[in-house]
Write a protein that holds these residues in place. Structure first.
Motif, PDB file in Angstrom:
ATOM      1  N   ARG A 131      65.815  27.128  82.374  1.00  0.00           N
ATOM      2  CA  ARG A 131      67.158  27.045  82.953  1.00  0.00           C
ATOM      3  C   ARG A 131      67.617  25.597  83.068  1.00  0.00           C
ATOM      4  O   ARG A 131      68.776  25.269  82.809  1.00  0.00           O
ATOM      5  CB  ARG A 131      67.175  27.699  84.333  1.00  0.00           C
ATOM      6  CG  ARG A 131      67.133  29.209  84.325  1.00  0.00           C
ATOM      7  CD  ARG A 131      66.803  29.757  85.705  1.00  0.00           C
ATOM      8  NE  ARG A 131      67.726  29.292  86.716  1.00  0.00           N
ATOM      9  CZ  ARG A 131      68.889  29.878  87.021  1.00  0.00           C
ATOM     10  NH1 ARG A 131      69.260  30.956  86.349  1.00  0.00           N
ATOM     11  NH2 ARG A 131      69.670  29.391  87.965  1.00  0.00           N
ATOM     12  N   ARG A 132      66.711  24.723  83.453  1.00  0.00           N
ATOM     13  CA  ARG A 132      67.077  23.327  83.696  1.00  0.00           C
ATOM     14  C   ARG A 132      67.249  22.534  82.398  1.00  0.00           C
ATOM     15  O   ARG A 132      67.816  21.448  82.411  1.00  0.00           O
ATOM     16  CB  ARG A 132      66.032  22.670  84.593  1.00  0.00           C
ATOM     17  CG  ARG A 132      65.989  23.277  85.989  1.00  0.00           C
ATOM     18  CD  ARG A 132      64.855  22.744  86.824  1.00  0.00           C
ATOM     19  NE  ARG A 132      65.054  21.347  87.186  1.00  0.00           N
ATOM     20  CZ  ARG A 132      64.166  20.641  87.862  1.00  0.00           C
ATOM     21  NH1 ARG A 132      63.019  21.180  88.236  1.00  0.00           N
ATOM     22  NH2 ARG A 132      64.409  19.380  88.158  1.00  0.00           N
ATOM     23  N   LEU A 133      66.779  23.081  81.288  1.00  0.00           N
ATOM     24  CA  LEU A 133      66.961  22.414  80.000  1.00  0.00           C
ATOM     25  C   LEU A 133      68.270  22.798  79.325  1.00  0.00           C
ATOM     26  O   LEU A 133      68.656  22.178  78.327  1.00  0.00           O
ATOM     27  CB  LEU A 133      65.795  22.757  79.060  1.00  0.00           C
ATOM     28  CG  LEU A 133      64.418  22.200  79.437  1.00  0.00           C
ATOM     29  CD1 LEU A 133      63.370  22.695  78.445  1.00  0.00           C
ATOM     30  CD2 LEU A 133      64.426  20.677  79.495  1.00  0.00           C
ATOM     31  N   ALA A 134      68.943  23.813  79.843  1.00  0.00           N
ATOM     32  CA  ALA A 134      70.139  24.340  79.186  1.00  0.00           C
ATOM     33  C   ALA A 134      71.368  24.133  80.058  1.00  0.00           C
ATOM     34  O   ALA A 134      71.268  24.036  81.278  1.00  0.00           O
ATOM     35  CB  ALA A 134      69.961  25.832  78.896  1.00  0.00           C
ATOM     36  N   PRO A 135      72.561  24.061  79.446  1.00  0.00           N
ATOM     37  CA  PRO A 135      73.797  24.018  80.233  1.00  0.00           C
ATOM     38  C   PRO A 135      73.999  25.335  80.969  1.00  0.00           C
ATOM     39  O   PRO A 135      73.429  26.363  80.595  1.00  0.00           O
ATOM     40  CB  PRO A 135      74.883  23.789  79.185  1.00  0.00           C
ATOM     41  CG  PRO A 135      74.279  24.267  77.901  1.00  0.00           C
ATOM     42  CD  PRO A 135      72.814  24.007  78.003  1.00  0.00           C
ATOM     43  N   ASP A 136      74.813  25.303  82.020  1.00  0.00           N
ATOM     44  CA  ASP A 136      74.971  26.468  82.885  1.00  0.00           C
ATOM     45  C   ASP A 136      75.313  27.733  82.111  1.00  0.00           C
ATOM     46  O   ASP A 136      74.755  28.804  82.366  1.00  0.00           O
ATOM     47  CB  ASP A 136      76.056  26.207  83.941  1.00  0.00           C
ATOM     48  CG  ASP A 136      75.598  25.196  84.993  1.00  0.00           C
ATOM     49  OD1 ASP A 136      74.380  24.927  85.039  1.00  0.00           O
ATOM     50  OD2 ASP A 136      76.445  24.700  85.748  1.00  0.00           O
ATOM     51  N   LEU A 138      74.587  28.691  79.257  1.00  0.00           N
ATOM     52  CA  LEU A 138      73.576  29.149  78.304  1.00  0.00           C
ATOM     53  C   LEU A 138      72.205  29.345  78.953  1.00  0.00           C
ATOM     54  O   LEU A 138      71.215  29.547  78.250  1.00  0.00           O
ATOM     55  CB  LEU A 138      73.452  28.150  77.150  1.00  0.00           C
ATOM     56  CG  LEU A 138      74.663  28.026  76.216  1.00  0.00           C
ATOM     57  CD1 LEU A 138      74.420  26.930  75.195  1.00  0.00           C
ATOM     58  CD2 LEU A 138      74.944  29.355  75.520  1.00  0.00           C
ATOM     59  N   GLN A 139      72.140  29.308  80.278  1.00  0.00           N
ATOM     60  CA  GLN A 139      70.833  29.394  80.938  1.00  0.00           C
ATOM     61  C   GLN A 139      70.151  30.733  80.711  1.00  0.00           C
ATOM     62  O   GLN A 139      68.945  30.793  80.468  1.00  0.00           O
ATOM     63  CB  GLN A 139      70.996  29.114  82.435  1.00  0.00           C
ATOM     64  CG  GLN A 139      71.271  27.653  82.729  1.00  0.00           C
ATOM     65  CD  GLN A 139      71.414  27.379  84.209  1.00  0.00           C
ATOM     66  OE1 GLN A 139      71.480  28.294  85.027  1.00  0.00           O
ATOM     67  NE2 GLN A 139      71.472  26.101  84.569  1.00  0.00           N
ATOM     68  N   GLY A 140      70.912  31.831  80.786  1.00  0.00           N
ATOM     69  CA  GLY A 140      70.314  33.134  80.533  1.00  0.00           C
ATOM     70  C   GLY A 140      69.782  33.248  79.117  1.00  0.00           C
ATOM     71  O   GLY A 140      68.699  33.799  78.881  1.00  0.00           O
ATOM     72  N   ARG A 141      70.538  32.722  78.163  1.00  0.00           N
ATOM     73  CA  ARG A 141      70.090  32.763  76.776  1.00  0.00           C
ATOM     74  C   ARG A 141      68.839  31.908  76.581  1.00  0.00           C
ATOM     75  O   ARG A 141      67.955  32.261  75.796  1.00  0.00           O
ATOM     76  CB  ARG A 141      71.220  32.296  75.862  1.00  0.00           C
ATOM     77  CG  ARG A 141      70.980  32.571  74.395  1.00  0.00           C
ATOM     78  CD  ARG A 141      72.226  32.308  73.560  1.00  0.00           C
ATOM     79  NE  ARG A 141      73.339  33.164  73.978  1.00  0.00           N
ATOM     80  CZ  ARG A 141      74.542  33.113  73.451  1.00  0.00           C
ATOM     81  NH1 ARG A 141      74.815  32.232  72.498  1.00  0.00           N
ATOM     82  NH2 ARG A 141      75.493  33.924  73.877  1.00  0.00           N
ATOM     83  N   ALA A 142      68.755  30.796  77.292  1.00  0.00           N
ATOM     84  CA  ALA A 142      67.565  29.949  77.198  1.00  0.00           C
ATOM     85  C   ALA A 142      66.324  30.701  77.663  1.00  0.00           C
ATOM     86  O   ALA A 142      65.262  30.640  77.028  1.00  0.00           O
ATOM     87  CB  ALA A 142      67.763  28.684  78.033  1.00  0.00           C
ATOM     88  N   ILE A 143      66.455  31.431  78.769  1.00  0.00           N
ATOM     89  CA  ILE A 143      65.318  32.216  79.256  1.00  0.00           C
ATOM     90  C   ILE A 143      64.964  33.304  78.250  1.00  0.00           C
ATOM     91  O   ILE A 143      63.779  33.587  78.010  1.00  0.00           O
ATOM     92  CB  ILE A 143      65.628  32.821  80.636  1.00  0.00           C
ATOM     93  CG1 ILE A 143      65.797  31.708  81.668  1.00  0.00           C
ATOM     94  CG2 ILE A 143      64.511  33.760  81.081  1.00  0.00           C
ATOM     95  CD1 ILE A 143      66.196  32.196  83.042  1.00  0.00           C
ATOM     96  N   ALA A 144      65.978  33.918  77.633  1.00  0.00           N
ATOM     97  CA  ALA A 144      65.714  34.953  76.635  1.00  0.00           C
ATOM     98  C   ALA A 144      64.910  34.388  75.463  1.00  0.00           C
ATOM     99  O   ALA A 144      63.991  35.044  74.958  1.00  0.00           O
ATOM    100  CB  ALA A 144      67.033  35.551  76.139  1.00  0.00           C
ATOM    101  N   VAL A 145      65.256  33.189  75.007  1.00  0.00           N
ATOM    102  CA  VAL A 145      64.496  32.558  73.921  1.00  0.00           C
ATOM    103  C   VAL A 145      63.043  32.374  74.329  1.00  0.00           C
ATOM    104  O   VAL A 145      62.106  32.697  73.567  1.00  0.00           O
ATOM    105  CB  VAL A 145      65.124  31.201  73.538  1.00  0.00           C
ATOM    106  CG1 VAL A 145      64.210  30.447  72.577  1.00  0.00           C
ATOM    107  CG2 VAL A 145      66.497  31.405  72.900  1.00  0.00           C
TER     108      VAL A 145
END
Length: 408
Positions: A131-136, A138-145
């Motif tokens: 979450r902290r590596l991604a913009p707000d 795109l945070q959910g998508r970052a966790i999905a990756v």
């Protein structure tokens, strides 16, 4: 005085090299946990114990995770995130190395416990780090990756590890896990940006975290949903054997794994705006799958369809639940994640016990009905947590960690 990294700009797109490194960490964590299941006969023969005793190497791993996730998350809250992730992966490298060379059952079990402790560190960290590596937006998508590491471990890692165990020996499979962990250490060092830990004054104790609106419902859903899944997944071969499809277990699990990967993609695309709808939909799909298995298990086509629906419902669940608890936890997100990890592993361990009791007293046909009974309160709690936990689209808001349950 502001933290020196407080004003670092966040990326405007997903940092895929970093997120794929975290996904590989998830892969290592999951595969280390379940690899003994694929090489159990060889391990038990070499170490001179029965297969049931060797099977406890999975249990002791889960115990190590469940027992240490919360205290270790609290003790390391101030550590920089990269340092903590490197420590966890080094723990996996060491534990898998000891497992690969050990000729003594107690030493092997100790190594498995250490691996579980490393998993507790990693799981309490990974979703929040993503979450902290991604913009707000795109945070959910970052966790999905990052969570793609789970179905890849189940669908590809376990069969590959089993193949290695059958062809060149189970120790080679664990040596390969060590090599992957060592390579991953270098990958993390090069490609993953660092983030600071929490300041002491900003940390929220675990008991107060439970009082943050929305955290308790998400944790309840996690506990019961994972329990339902584990009861069915642990004994799926037994269930299929009962209905005359014991020889098709690998195909059923392949369908489940493929559907899980599709589920993660769907969740990754829509999670930022539809977390509530996706969670409700996932639970309903799982319930429909259980219903099909309960009433139409005499049809192989129906069983394969049920496996697909189950995978579609389950595959995105880790992403949904970790995103939900992170959103609900707000400033206490790390503590909430550690509690989720503890309950997840408690449910994983409990699923084997509950499933065994059901099998002994009611038979394998009771599994789908039991899953349905567990999913009903999940649906009720998700539906009721409309303001916090699983809010409707457009109403998601970050909750301060010190907000009491009576203030909103």
């Amino acid at each position: 005085m502001p933290h020196p990294t407080a004003h670092l700009p966040l990326p405007v797109r997903l940092p895929l090299p970093a997120l794929l490194a975290l996904a590989t960490a998830v892969f290592v964590t999951c595969l280390t946990e379940i690899l003994p299941a694929g090489v159990l006969p060889g391990m038990s023969d070499d170490l001179g114990v029965g297969e049931s005793a060797m099977g406890q190497s999975v249990t002791v791993y889960a115990i190590g995770t469940a027992a240490t996730a919360i205290p270790l998350a609290a003790a390391t809250a101030g550590w920089r995130r990269k340092r903590l992730l490197l420590t966890a992966m080094a723990g996996f490298a060491a534990a898998n190395t000891v497992t690969a060379v050990s000729s003594h059952y107690p030493l092997t079990m100790a190594a498995r416990f250490v691996a579980g402790v490393a998993a507790g560190l990693a799981w309490a960290l990974l979703a929040g780090y993503a979450r902290r590596l991604a913009p707000d937006h795109l945070q959910g998508r970052a966790i999905a990756v990052v969570m793609t590491g789970i179905p890849v471990a189940l669908a590809l890692g376990v069969p590959a590890g089993t193949f290695l165990g059958d062809t060149v020996g189970w120790r080679v499979a664990f040596w390969v896990m060590t090599v992957v962990a060592v390579v991953l250490l270098g990958w993390i060092a090069v490609a993953v940006p660092d983030r600071p830990g929490q300041r002491r004054e900003g940390r929220t104790p675990a008991p107060r975290t439970l009082g943050v609106p929305g955290v308790a419902p998400v944790l309840f859903v996690t506990l019961v949903l994972v329990l339902a899944h584990t009861v069915l997944y642990t004994y799926i071969a037994t269930f299929l054997d009962r209905i005359g499809m014991g020889g098709s277990t690998d195909v059923v699990l392949l369908v489940f794994g493929a559907a899980s990967l599709l589920s993660i993609w769907i969740v990754g695309v829509h999670i930022q705006s539809r977390l509530r709808a996706l969670t409700l939909g996932a639970t309903v799909l799982f319930a429909v799958a259980a219903t099909v298995l309960a009433v139409a298990a005499d049809s192989p086509a129906a069983v394969y369809a049920a496996a697909g629906l189950w995978g579609l419902g389950w595959g995105g669940a880790p992403t949904l639940l970790q995103t939900a608890v992170g959103e609900a936890g707000g400033d206490a997100a790390d503590a909430a994640q550690a509690m989720l990890v503890t309950l997840w592993n408690a449910a994983t361990a409990g699923g084997g016990v509950v499933g065994g009791l059901l099998l002994d007293h009611l038979g394998a046909g009771s599994f789908p009905w039991s899953v349905l009974a567990l999913l009903l309160p999940v649906l009720v709690v998700v539906a009721a947590a409309r303001a916090h936990g699983f809010p409707a689209a457009g109403s998601r808001a970050r909750v301060p960690a010190d907000r009491s349950p009576r203030t909103g």
